[in-house]
Structure formats: structure tokens, C-alpha cells
Design a protein around this motif. Structure first.
Motif, PDB file in Angstrom:
ATOM      1  N   LEU A  69       0.804  -1.213   0.000  1.00  0.00           N
ATOM      2  CA  LEU A  69       0.000   0.000   0.000  1.00  0.00           C
ATOM      3  C   LEU A  69       0.842   1.269   0.000  1.00  0.00           C
ATOM      4  O   LEU A  69       0.316   2.354  -0.228  1.00  0.00           O
ATOM      5  CB  LEU A  69      -0.945   0.015   1.214  1.00  0.00           C
ATOM      6  CG  LEU A  69      -1.950  -1.140   1.282  1.00  0.00           C
ATOM      7  CD1 LEU A  69      -2.839  -0.994   2.508  1.00  0.00           C
ATOM      8  CD2 LEU A  69      -2.792  -1.204   0.015  1.00  0.00           C
ATOM      9  N   VAL A  70       2.127   1.152   0.270  1.00  0.00           N
ATOM     10  CA  VAL A  70       2.994   2.334   0.292  1.00  0.00           C
ATOM     11  C   VAL A  70       3.420   2.687  -1.117  1.00  0.00           C
ATOM     12  O   VAL A  70       3.195   3.795  -1.607  1.00  0.00           O
ATOM     13  CB  VAL A  70       4.210   2.115   1.204  1.00  0.00           C
ATOM     14  CG1 VAL A  70       5.152   3.308   1.140  1.00  0.00           C
ATOM     15  CG2 VAL A  70       3.763   1.866   2.643  1.00  0.00           C
ATOM     16  N   SER A  71       4.042   1.728  -1.812  1.00  0.00           N
ATOM     17  CA  SER A  71       4.412   1.902  -3.217  1.00  0.00           C
ATOM     18  C   SER A  71       4.866   0.552  -3.746  1.00  0.00           C
ATOM     19  O   SER A  71       5.386  -0.279  -2.980  1.00  0.00           O
ATOM     20  CB  SER A  71       5.524   2.943  -3.393  1.00  0.00           C
ATOM     21  OG  SER A  71       6.768   2.420  -2.961  1.00  0.00           O
ATOM     22  N   PRO A  72       4.694   0.302  -5.049  1.00  0.00           N
ATOM     23  CA  PRO A  72       5.126  -0.983  -5.606  1.00  0.00           C
ATOM     24  C   PRO A  72       6.607  -1.250  -5.381  1.00  0.00           C
ATOM     25  O   PRO A  72       7.010  -2.395  -5.165  1.00  0.00           O
ATOM     26  CB  PRO A  72       4.797  -0.848  -7.103  1.00  0.00           C
ATOM     27  CG  PRO A  72       3.724   0.189  -7.168  1.00  0.00           C
ATOM     28  CD  PRO A  72       4.019   1.149  -6.058  1.00  0.00           C
ATOM     29  N   GLU A  73       7.423  -0.196  -5.417  1.00  0.00           N
ATOM     30  CA  GLU A  73       8.868  -0.369  -5.277  1.00  0.00           C
ATOM     31  C   GLU A  73       9.263  -0.831  -3.876  1.00  0.00           C
ATOM     32  O   GLU A  73      10.341  -1.407  -3.700  1.00  0.00           O
ATOM     33  CB  GLU A  73       9.591   0.951  -5.593  1.00  0.00           C
ATOM     34  CG  GLU A  73       9.442   1.436  -7.024  1.00  0.00           C
ATOM     35  CD  GLU A  73       8.088   2.083  -7.288  1.00  0.00           C
ATOM     36  OE1 GLU A  73       7.394   2.441  -6.306  1.00  0.00           O
ATOM     37  OE2 GLU A  73       7.710   2.222  -8.470  1.00  0.00           O
ATOM     38  N   GLN A  74       8.414  -0.595  -2.896  1.00  0.00           N
ATOM     39  CA  GLN A  74       8.764  -0.937  -1.514  1.00  0.00           C
ATOM     40  C   GLN A  74       8.059  -2.189  -1.006  1.00  0.00           C
ATOM     41  O   GLN A  74       8.257  -2.585   0.136  1.00  0.00           O
ATOM     42  CB  GLN A  74       8.435   0.244  -0.600  1.00  0.00           C
ATOM     43  CG  GLN A  74       9.199   1.510  -0.943  1.00  0.00           C
ATOM     44  CD  GLN A  74       8.879   2.647  -0.010  1.00  0.00           C
ATOM     45  OE1 GLN A  74       9.067   2.544   1.198  1.00  0.00           O
ATOM     46  NE2 GLN A  74       8.388   3.751  -0.557  1.00  0.00           N
ATOM     47  N   THR A  75       7.265  -2.818  -1.865  1.00  0.00           N
ATOM     48  CA  THR A  75       6.447  -3.941  -1.416  1.00  0.00           C
ATOM     49  C   THR A  75       7.285  -5.088  -0.866  1.00  0.00           C
ATOM     50  O   THR A  75       7.008  -5.617   0.219  1.00  0.00           O
ATOM     51  CB  THR A  75       5.553  -4.433  -2.571  1.00  0.00           C
ATOM     52  OG1 THR A  75       4.670  -3.386  -2.957  1.00  0.00           O
ATOM     53  CG2 THR A  75       4.753  -5.653  -2.157  1.00  0.00           C
ATOM     54  N   ALA A  91       7.538 -14.864  -0.498  1.00  0.00           N
ATOM     55  CA  ALA A  91       6.873 -15.397  -1.683  1.00  0.00           C
ATOM     56  C   ALA A  91       5.404 -15.693  -1.406  1.00  0.00           C
ATOM     57  O   ALA A  91       4.517 -15.374  -2.215  1.00  0.00           O
ATOM     58  CB  ALA A  91       7.595 -16.651  -2.167  1.00  0.00           C
ATOM     59  N   THR A  92       5.132 -16.288  -0.233  1.00  0.00           N
ATOM     60  CA  THR A  92       3.748 -16.626   0.114  1.00  0.00           C
ATOM     61  C   THR A  92       2.910 -15.368   0.314  1.00  0.00           C
ATOM     62  O   THR A  92       1.769 -15.280  -0.164  1.00  0.00           O
ATOM     63  CB  THR A  92       3.714 -17.484   1.393  1.00  0.00           C
ATOM     64  OG1 THR A  92       4.473 -18.684   1.170  1.00  0.00           O
ATOM     65  CG2 THR A  92       2.295 -17.853   1.771  1.00  0.00           C
ATOM     66  N   LEU A  93       3.465 -14.383   1.017  1.00  0.00           N
ATOM     67  CA  LEU A  93       2.719 -13.161   1.277  1.00  0.00           C
ATOM     68  C   LEU A  93       2.430 -12.407  -0.019  1.00  0.00           C
ATOM     69  O   LEU A  93       1.294 -11.986  -0.277  1.00  0.00           O
ATOM     70  CB  LEU A  93       3.490 -12.271   2.250  1.00  0.00           C
ATOM     71  CG  LEU A  93       2.828 -10.935   2.604  1.00  0.00           C
ATOM     72  CD1 LEU A  93       1.456 -11.157   3.231  1.00  0.00           C
ATOM     73  CD2 LEU A  93       3.712 -10.123   3.540  1.00  0.00           C
ATOM     74  N   LEU A  94       3.444 -12.251  -0.855  1.00  0.00           N
ATOM     75  CA  LEU A  94       3.255 -11.487  -2.083  1.00  0.00           C
ATOM     76  C   LEU A  94       2.310 -12.187  -3.044  1.00  0.00           C
ATOM     77  O   LEU A  94       1.577 -11.531  -3.801  1.00  0.00           O
ATOM     78  CB  LEU A  94       4.604 -11.217  -2.765  1.00  0.00           C
ATOM     79  CG  LEU A  94       5.608 -10.378  -1.961  1.00  0.00           C
ATOM     80  CD1 LEU A  94       6.803 -10.011  -2.823  1.00  0.00           C
ATOM     81  CD2 LEU A  94       4.964  -9.127  -1.392  1.00  0.00           C
ATOM     82  N   ASP A  95       2.294 -13.507  -3.015  1.00  0.00           N
ATOM     83  CA  ASP A  95       1.403 -14.264  -3.892  1.00  0.00           C
ATOM     84  C   ASP A  95      -0.062 -14.102  -3.484  1.00  0.00           C
ATOM     85  O   ASP A  95      -0.962 -14.340  -4.297  1.00  0.00           O
ATOM     86  CB  ASP A  95       1.794 -15.741  -3.878  1.00  0.00           C
ATOM     87  CG  ASP A  95       1.035 -16.552  -4.918  1.00  0.00           C
ATOM     88  OD1 ASP A  95       1.084 -16.174  -6.106  1.00  0.00           O
ATOM     89  OD2 ASP A  95       0.386 -17.539  -4.540  1.00  0.00           O
ATOM     90  N   SER A  96      -0.299 -13.677  -2.232  1.00  0.00           N
ATOM     91  CA  SER A  96      -1.674 -13.559  -1.739  1.00  0.00           C
ATOM     92  C   SER A  96      -2.297 -12.200  -2.025  1.00  0.00           C
ATOM     93  O   SER A  96      -3.486 -11.997  -1.765  1.00  0.00           O
ATOM     94  CB  SER A  96      -1.694 -13.789  -0.219  1.00  0.00           C
ATOM     95  OG  SER A  96      -1.097 -12.693   0.469  1.00  0.00           O
ATOM     96  N   LEU A  97      -1.520 -11.267  -2.571  1.00  0.00           N
ATOM     97  CA  LEU A  97      -2.004  -9.901  -2.718  1.00  0.00           C
ATOM     98  C   LEU A  97      -2.964  -9.775  -3.893  1.00  0.00           C
ATOM     99  O   LEU A  97      -2.622 -10.094  -5.024  1.00  0.00           O
ATOM    100  CB  LEU A  97      -0.820  -8.937  -2.907  1.00  0.00           C
ATOM    101  CG  LEU A  97       0.204  -8.912  -1.767  1.00  0.00           C
ATOM    102  CD1 LEU A  97       1.336  -7.952  -2.102  1.00  0.00           C
ATOM    103  CD2 LEU A  97      -0.467  -8.521  -0.444  1.00  0.00           C
ATOM    104  N   GLY A  98      -4.152  -9.317  -3.622  1.00  0.00           N
ATOM    105  CA  GLY A  98      -5.123  -9.051  -4.670  1.00  0.00           C
ATOM    106  C   GLY A  98      -5.302  -7.553  -4.854  1.00  0.00           C
ATOM    107  O   GLY A  98      -4.503  -6.740  -4.380  1.00  0.00           O
ATOM    108  N   SER A  99      -6.363  -7.164  -5.539  1.00  0.00           N
ATOM    109  CA  SER A  99      -6.622  -5.754  -5.778  1.00  0.00           C
ATOM    110  C   SER A  99      -7.179  -5.108  -4.509  1.00  0.00           C
ATOM    111  O   SER A  99      -7.600  -5.783  -3.571  1.00  0.00           O
ATOM    112  CB  SER A  99      -7.601  -5.591  -6.938  1.00  0.00           C
ATOM    113  OG  SER A  99      -8.796  -6.303  -6.677  1.00  0.00           O
ATOM    114  N   PHE A 100      -7.185  -3.780  -4.498  1.00  0.00           N
ATOM    115  CA  PHE A 100      -7.739  -3.046  -3.367  1.00  0.00           C
ATOM    116  C   PHE A 100      -8.365  -1.753  -3.867  1.00  0.00           C
ATOM    117  O   PHE A 100      -8.013  -1.254  -4.940  1.00  0.00           O
ATOM    118  CB  PHE A 100      -6.675  -2.770  -2.299  1.00  0.00           C
ATOM    119  CG  PHE A 100      -5.471  -1.998  -2.797  1.00  0.00           C
ATOM    120  CD1 PHE A 100      -5.491  -0.603  -2.860  1.00  0.00           C
ATOM    121  CD2 PHE A 100      -4.326  -2.671  -3.192  1.00  0.00           C
ATOM    122  CE1 PHE A 100      -4.389   0.101  -3.310  1.00  0.00           C
ATOM    123  CE2 PHE A 100      -3.214  -1.969  -3.647  1.00  0.00           C
ATOM    124  CZ  PHE A 100      -3.249  -0.578  -3.700  1.00  0.00           C
TER     125      PHE A 100
END
Length: 453
Positions: A148-154, A219-228
Motif C-alpha cells: 500500500l505504500v508503493s510498488p517499489e517498496q512492497t 513469496a507466500t505473502l506477495l502471492d496472496s495480494l489481490g486488488s484493493f
């Protein structure tokens, strides 16, 4: 001291929980309370408590904090991370700082990941942990999203989230876990009914705490991210500056037909909150259907403009205060009012309405089917050959939907009617909304569903 009374204040629409803690001296602490303070006020009033402290675990992206409102109107002391650089009066806390609550203590634990400045709050009686408010760090069965901060910092924030969860996992197993985000939250909580837990239960069952190493966790956390919803990108900064203080409760002024028509001519948008069957039978042309239900607030923030005036059309049995409060807590102060007399007044003025066909699962044939659920829902099971566009992105992608007879579906019908209203605004015709979801279709027709995207 006697057992501490911790009262969850659950917001079903946002999928979040705030908490009220009876401090035992006529005062209460509230944690992560939204600008819709009705539940907190009611809980405090029933117990004869003054709201002495308001703690925020982080700069919220999914709702406006009620802490500043409480400070301005009730003299409540606001506790929040110093690194959040809030621009209103508060007590800035850093890792390890303690706050004396008058017998109990609140200790700040730096747990970055969901946001940079995120704190968890350990509630202590002397040195005994009573529980930990984990905000958007450790959730029941999950951890909150880090994009939610920025794609570069995810990814970097996901690695911080890993360290934060490991830190929380070092607390005693019996310590209760009181997260803010829960089932239904777009901040990445899994489905389920449990909203609180313990450190031991999470160590035993949370797949992210059971990840073999940091890379596997990430890897598991990032794979769970959907739209918001897009309003997530605006609210944290408003919370940092400080939401405007209300001098009166929000409401919906009555607007006559002539006033509404003038507003529409100037670019206003109509939001119709009535149930699906009522909207289907007849609505103001161009209205967006967002039925008033727990999820109303999220879809308002996804489908309606926060800049254009909004005119509400509601059912006679729907509470206008509920609509206004739901809008206010996500920063939608642009409600111009409601159409006085609703659709009946519109037709009485000689103005035309539109209608939308509703069909049952057994009547869905071989034509185009548009499924507007979230990607994870679609992947879990959908009608064979169905086209997929998430409702949240449909307004921008309406041109991708072929202009041919189309049945729109979701899980029950509310999102599908919202989609139909957006497509009607874009000039699509010959639309129908299916009542029910894919499981209803499969059960009715005896046919199987497809999986994957």
C-alpha cells in the motif's frame, strides 16, 4: 488487578475490529477506532466510561481514524507512532516506550511491514502481558499486505513484516492476539469467522509463521495480494495530516427533483442504495447500484467518485444516517444529499426510468457470461467459458466487454447489479443479472464449474 474487559468493536463492512479496554478507573482506551465512532460511544456509555486514550497502530489506508475527533471533542489523549509524523496533537511513541494507563501499561513494539511506522501495542498489568494489539501486523491466519505504500517498496516491507511476525511470535504462547484487520478486509485477511487468537494458536496454524525461511514467507505473502479500492492510496496521508473534525453528525439533506437534475447536469453521480430487486424494477438512468449492506462502504470507495457530488437514492426503510456515516469514515464528504421521495418523485415529475432484467441460474444459457468477482474467487470456481473482469476495474474496462446479450454474475447478485449499472452508463444494453452465484448455478443445472484463471 481483576480481569481486564476488552471489547471488540467489529466493523463487518471493512472487515476490521477496533477495541475498547475498560481501564478500571472510569476511563477507557480505544485502539484503531474509525471516524464512525458510534460503536465506541455506545460501548463506553453502557459502561459509564470516558474515552481517555485512543491508540492507532498505524496510518490507516482503509478508514479515517477517529482519534483526532475524540481528542477535539472529548479531550482524549492520542497515542501513535512518532515516525508517523502526524500533524495534530498526539503522544509520539517509539519502540519500547511505555504509557501509564492508570494501573495498566501500554508498551509500543515496532512492527513495520504493513506500513513503515507500524506499532503493535502490548497491554501489561505490571509486567504480565494481558494481550497484544497487532493492528496490521500479525493477523488471524495471515499478515496484512505490504503493497500500500508503493510498488517499489512492497518486497522490502514484506521482509520487515517477516521480522515483525517473528518478534511477536517470541511473546508467550498464551498471550491473546487482537488484530485490527480481519475477514472481509482488503488488507489481506483470509476468510473465516475468527477475529482474535493467541500467539500459540498462530504459531501452530498461521502458514506465514510456519514458513521455512524469510524468502518463503515473502513469496507466500506477495502471492496472496489481490486488488484493493483506490481510496486506500489517499487515506493514510489524510490520517497523517489529521481528518477534519466534525461539529455535527453527518447526514443526507433532502433534495427535490429540480435540484437533483441541476446537480446531474453539473456532473454529479447518483448512488442507488436500494436492494437489487428494487433497483432492477426501476432506477434513475445512469445511477450506480451499491446496495446498502455491510460491504457498502468498500464498494462506495471503489465505484463512486470522491470529488464529484453524490446524490443518494435510498429505500424508505434504509437509515440515511447509516449511509452518511459509512461514507464519512472513508473520507467521502461529497454527499450532496438524497433525492426526496426517491424514484417515485422522479417518475411523478414525468421523468423516465431504466430497468435491468434479473434471471435465475437455471435460465443462464450459452450466451456471454461476465463474472465480476475478485480474481481469487473466480479462480476457485466459475461457469465454463465465463469472461472475467473484477467489478472494481469494470468502469475502466467496459470497452473490453462485447456489446452482446450478457448475463452478469457474482456471488449473490449485489456486485453483479453494480456491474450492470456501470455497463448501462457506458452504453451497454441487453444485460441481465443472475441471482445467486456459481454454486447455485452448478447445483441447479447439475453441471460442473471450471477453476483457474
Amino acid at each position: 488487578m481483576a480481569a481486564v474487559d476488552v471489547v471488540p468493536l467489529v466493523d463487518e463492512g471493512l472487515g476490521n475490529s477496533a477495541y475498547l479496554v475498560d481501564l478500571g478507573d472510569g476511563r477507557a482506551l480505544v485502539v484503531d477506532v474509525s471516524l464512525d465512532l458510534r460503536a465506541a460511544w455506545n460501548a463506553a456509555q453502557r459502561r459509564g466510561l470516558a474515552l481517555g486514550f485512543a491508540a492507532d497502530t498505524h496510518l490507516h489506508a482503509d478508514f479515517l481514524s477517529g482519534a483526532r475527533q475524540l481528542a477535539a471533542t472529548e479531550g482524549t489523549r492520542v497515542l501513535a507512532a512518532a515516525e508517523g509524523h502526524r500533524e495534530f496533537a498526539h503522544t509520539g511513541l517509539r519502540d519500547g516506550d511505555d504509557v501509564d494507563l492508570g494501573g495498566l501499561r501500554l508498551q509500543a513494539l515496532a512492527t513495520p511491514g504493513h506500513t513503515h511506522e507500524h506499532l503493535s501495542f502490548l497491554l501489561l498489568d505490571d509486567d504480565k502481558p494481558i494481550g497484544v494489539f497487532t493492528g496490521g501486523s500479525l493477523l488471524v491466519g495471515a499478515a496484512a499486505r505490504t503493497d500500500l505504500v508503493s510498488p517499489e517498496q512492497t518486497e522490502a516491507l514484506a521482509r520487515q513484516q517477516y521480522a515483525s511476525l517473528q518478534r511477536l511470535a517470541s511473546l508467550p504462547d498464551e498471550v491473546p492476539v487482537w488484530p485490527t484487520h480481519g475477514a472481509g478486509s482488503f488488507c489481506s485477511a483470509p476468510p473465516g469467522t475468527q477475529r482474535t487468537s493467541t500467539i500459540g494458536q498462530e504459531k501452530a496454524t498461521n502458514p506465514l509463521l510456519r514458513a521455512s525461511d524469510e524468502d518463503s514467507f515473502v513469496a507466500t505473502l506477495l502471492d496472496s495480494l489481490g486488488s484493493f479500492p483506490p481510496y486506500f492510496l489517499r487515506l493514510s496521508e489524510i490520517n497523517r495530516r489529521g481528518p477534519a473534525v466534525f461539529d455535527a453528525e453527518p447526514g443526507l439533506p433532502a433534495l427535490d427533483v429540480a435540484t437533483v437534475r441541476a446537480l446531474l447536469d453539473d456532473g454529479a453521480q447518483i448512488i442507488d442504495t436500494r436492494p437489487v430487486p428494487e433497483f432492477a424494477a426501476g432506477h434513475v438512468p445512469g445511477a450506480v447500484s451499491i446496495p446498502l449492506r455491510p460491504a457498502f462502504v468498500s464498494w462506495l470507495g471503489w465505484l463512486a467518485s470522491h470529488e464529484r457530488p453524490l446524490v443518494v437514492v435510498r429505500g424508505a426503510d434504509q437509515d440515511p444516517a447509516e449511509i452518511a456515516w459509512q461514507a464519512a469514515k472513508i473520507g467521502y464528504t461529497n454527499l450532496a444529499g438524497e433525492l426526496d421521495g426517491a424514484v417515485g418523485a422522479w417518475t411523478a415529475a414525468g421523468l423516465s426510468t431504466s430497468s435491468t432484467r434479473v434471471v435465475w441460474p437455471e435460465h443462464v444459457g450459452q450466451g456471454q457470461v461476465l463474472d465480476v468477482r475478485q480474481t481469487s474467487e473466480f479462480a476457485a470456481g466459475h461457469l465454463p467459458g465465463a469472461r472475467h473482469v473484477e467489478l472494481g476495474s469494470l468502469a475502466d474496462r467496459a470497452g473490453e466487454v462485447p456489446r452482446e446479450p450478457t448475463v452478469i454474475m457474482c456471488g449473490h447478485g449485489e456486485r453483479a447489479m453494480g456491474a450492470a449499472s456501470l455497463l448501462e452508463r457506458a452504453g451497454h444494453r441487453d444485460l441481465a443479472v443472475m441471482v445467486g452465484g456459481p454454486d447455485d448455478w452448478a447445483r441447479t443445472t447439475g453441471r460442473g464449474l471450471e477453476t483457474g484463471t
